[in-house]
Write an enzyme that holds these catalytic residues in place. Structure first.
Site, mmCIF file in Angstrom:
data_model
loop_
_atom_site.group_PDB
_atom_site.id
_atom_site.type_symbol
_atom_site.label_atom_id
_atom_site.label_comp_id
_atom_site.label_asym_id
_atom_site.label_seq_id
_atom_site.Cartn_x
_atom_site.Cartn_y
_atom_site.Cartn_z
ATOM 1 N N GLY A 8 0.819 -1.213 0.000
ATOM 2 C CA GLY A 8 0.000 0.000 0.000
ATOM 3 C C GLY A 8 0.847 1.255 0.000
ATOM 4 O O GLY A 8 0.495 2.271 0.595
ATOM 5 N N GLY A 11 -0.689 4.694 -0.828
ATOM 6 C CA GLY A 11 -1.871 5.098 -0.073
ATOM 7 C C GLY A 11 -1.587 6.318 0.777
ATOM 8 O O GLY A 11 -0.487 6.886 0.713
ATOM 9 N N GLN A 12 -2.583 6.718 1.599
ATOM 10 C CA GLN A 12 -2.425 7.961 2.370
ATOM 11 C C GLN A 12 -1.236 7.884 3.317
ATOM 12 O O GLN A 12 -0.432 8.818 3.377
ATOM 13 C CB GLN A 12 -3.694 8.255 3.183
ATOM 14 C CG GLN A 12 -3.617 9.597 3.891
ATOM 15 C CD GLN A 12 -4.615 9.788 5.014
ATOM 16 O OE1 GLN A 12 -5.155 8.820 5.529
ATOM 17 N NE2 GLN A 12 -4.827 11.025 5.414
ATOM 18 N N ASP A 34 2.730 -1.576 -4.415
ATOM 19 C CA ASP A 34 1.326 -1.151 -4.450
ATOM 20 C C ASP A 34 0.684 -1.821 -5.657
ATOM 21 O O ASP A 34 1.388 -2.291 -6.555
ATOM 22 C CB ASP A 34 1.221 0.391 -4.563
ATOM 23 C CG ASP A 34 -0.167 0.910 -4.188
ATOM 24 O OD1 ASP A 34 -0.311 1.492 -3.093
ATOM 25 O OD2 ASP A 34 -1.106 0.709 -4.986
ATOM 26 N N ILE A 35 -0.623 -1.829 -5.685
ATOM 27 C CA ILE A 35 -1.314 -2.493 -6.801
ATOM 28 C C ILE A 35 -1.215 -1.654 -8.075
ATOM 29 O O ILE A 35 -1.406 -2.173 -9.187
ATOM 30 C CB ILE A 35 -2.791 -2.776 -6.415
ATOM 31 C CG1 ILE A 35 -3.395 -3.814 -7.366
ATOM 32 C CG2 ILE A 35 -3.601 -1.478 -6.356
ATOM 33 C CD1 ILE A 35 -4.683 -4.429 -6.874
ATOM 34 N N ARG A 36 -0.882 -0.356 -7.893
ATOM 35 C CA ARG A 36 -0.823 0.529 -9.069
ATOM 36 C C ARG A 36 0.620 0.779 -9.486
ATOM 37 O O ARG A 36 1.535 0.639 -8.684
ATOM 38 C CB ARG A 36 -1.475 1.881 -8.714
ATOM 39 C CG ARG A 36 -2.969 1.805 -8.434
ATOM 40 C CD ARG A 36 -3.452 3.042 -7.721
ATOM 41 N NE ARG A 36 -2.943 3.082 -6.334
ATOM 42 C CZ ARG A 36 -3.154 4.109 -5.503
ATOM 43 N NH1 ARG A 36 -3.783 5.181 -5.916
ATOM 44 N NH2 ARG A 36 -2.697 4.075 -4.257
ATOM 45 N N ASP A 52 -0.348 -7.031 -5.680
ATOM 46 C CA ASP A 52 -1.730 -7.164 -5.203
ATOM 47 C C ASP A 52 -1.648 -8.004 -3.932
ATOM 48 O O ASP A 52 -1.242 -9.168 -3.994
ATOM 49 C CB ASP A 52 -2.592 -7.866 -6.272
ATOM 50 C CG ASP A 52 -4.010 -8.138 -5.784
ATOM 51 O OD1 ASP A 52 -4.864 -8.465 -6.610
ATOM 52 O OD2 ASP A 52 -4.242 -8.027 -4.554
ATOM 53 N N TYR A 141 -15.198 -1.812 8.303
ATOM 54 C CA TYR A 141 -13.812 -1.382 8.566
ATOM 55 C C TYR A 141 -13.434 -1.708 9.999
ATOM 56 O O TYR A 141 -12.367 -2.259 10.267
ATOM 57 C CB TYR A 141 -13.716 0.117 8.317
ATOM 58 C CG TYR A 141 -12.377 0.756 8.530
ATOM 59 C CD1 TYR A 141 -12.151 1.624 9.602
ATOM 60 C CD2 TYR A 141 -11.321 0.532 7.645
ATOM 61 C CE1 TYR A 141 -10.927 2.245 9.779
ATOM 62 C CE2 TYR A 141 -10.091 1.155 7.819
ATOM 63 C CZ TYR A 141 -9.908 2.003 8.881
ATOM 64 O OH TYR A 141 -8.685 2.626 9.068
ATOM 65 N N LYS A 145 -10.690 -4.239 11.549
ATOM 66 C CA LYS A 145 -9.606 -3.765 12.417
ATOM 67 C C LYS A 145 -9.553 -4.584 13.709
ATOM 68 O O LYS A 145 -8.484 -4.938 14.191
ATOM 69 C CB LYS A 145 -9.750 -2.270 12.718
ATOM 70 C CG LYS A 145 -9.432 -1.372 11.522
ATOM 71 C CD LYS A 145 -8.023 -1.615 10.988
ATOM 72 C CE LYS A 145 -7.667 -0.732 9.818
ATOM 73 N NZ LYS A 145 -6.342 -1.090 9.224
#
Ligand code: VAH
Length: 316
Positions: A8, A11-12, A34-36, A52, A141, A145
């Site tokens: 990730g 990500g943020q 990351d997946i991208r 992924d 979510y 968690k």
């Protein structure tokens, strides 16, 4: 020196975490995944691979080939997006976590993944929420968690895996714009204040949530990674927070610097229901006692830095 694989990484948190980890441990010792495709400056500044996290075989191969000894599992769907697509959230959040734990067990890696204040629910004590308390979240979510915290503790007690985690509050960053969170209004407000001079909040006035500026969050991750395991009574996951505020308070903080800023409200019932189910403020004393957690930024210090950094970024 640590050899770290990050999932990730665009990500943020991930997009700033790789920069922080590279400055701490050396660029070539951090493999961002990351997946991208790598599209951010940070992702392109060092070792990067497409991954992924639901593909355990590829995750194992990448970690092994890199010689990783530390897994930073950051890939997840955040709260609001998870409510839109609960099954996708379960498969990604739990499938990805299980793969990351298994790969870490097979390769004997230190393991970190963040939990969230989203791991608490409407029956959790709302103020100064304790480290150990009732956790019955009412969001997918939050279910992810809580299950994730229990899984990480299981891998520590059953297999001796060095798993560590924190329950992050809402995180505010001037780098990656977040996607799909409930607390993201506290990021968007700074952009809109500079770009439009006004902001329409989807979270109602008076809704308190714990928050933290990203530099403090990144330092907390490194401090926990480096903490003496003999001093850790808890592992997954530590309450950490820097401040608790409601929309009118962050608006007032911005108005101190942009006097013409106007705040209004158009409440999103889905994200408001999520926010209402979370604590107003949590108690970080276990993190302070066991590994010296300390946040540097309060609301006004964050506002000054966010506005300064975004003025440059937005060329205003
Ligand atoms: C979210 N930013 O809003 C995340 C975070 C505490 C909130 O987990 O989903």
């Amino acid at each position: 020196m640590k050899k770290i694989i990050v999932t990730g990484a665009q990500g943020q948190i991930g997009s700033e975490l790789i920069t922080k980890l590279r400055s701490e441990y050396g660029t070539d010792n951090v493999l961002a995944t990351d997946i991208r495709e790598a599209s951010t400056e940070a992702a392109q500044a060092g070792p990067y691979e497409i991954l992924d996290v639901t593909d355990a075989k590829s995750m194992h191969a990448l970690a092994k080939d890199f010689g990783a000894d530390t897994m930073m599992h950051m890939a997840a769907l955040l709260s609001a997006k998870a409510e839109e697509s609960p099954l996708l959230a379960w498969n990604l959040n739990m499938g990805g976590l299980m793969n990351a734990l298994e790969v870490s067990r097979e390769l004997n890696m230190q393991f970190f993944t963040p939990s969230s204040i989203g791991a608490f629910g409407p029956t959790t004590p709302k103020n100064e929420t304790p480290q150990e308390t009732l956790q019955r979240p009412t969001t997918m979510y939050g279910v992810n968690k809580v299950a994730g915290e229990l899984l990480c503790d299981y891998y520590f007690t059953k297999f001796g895996l060095d798993t560590r985690g924190v329950r992050f509050p809402g995180l505010i960053s001037n780098v990656a714009k977040p996607g799909g969170g409930t607390t993201d209004y506290a990021v968007d407000i700074y952009y809109k204040a500079l770009e439009e001079g006004k902001y329409k909040s989807y979270i109602a006035e008076g809704t308190y949530m714990d928050m933290m500026y990203m530099p403090d969050a990144l330092q907390a991750i490194v401090d926990l990674l480096e903490a003496d395991p003999a001093k850790l009574i808890h592992r997954n996951a530590f309450n950490v927070t820097a401040m608790s505020f409601e929309p009118a308070e962050i608006a007032a903080s911005i108005k101190n610097h942009l006097p013409k800023f106007e705040m209004s409200y158009d409440v999103d019932p889905i994200r408001q229901e999520i926010a209402d189910s979370w604590p107003d403020s949590i108690d970080p004393s276990a993190a302070v006692a066991e590994w010296g957690f300390k946040a540097k930024y309060d609301l006004d210090a964050m506002t000054i830095d966010m506005l300064d950094k975004l003025k440059v970024k937005l060329k205003i």
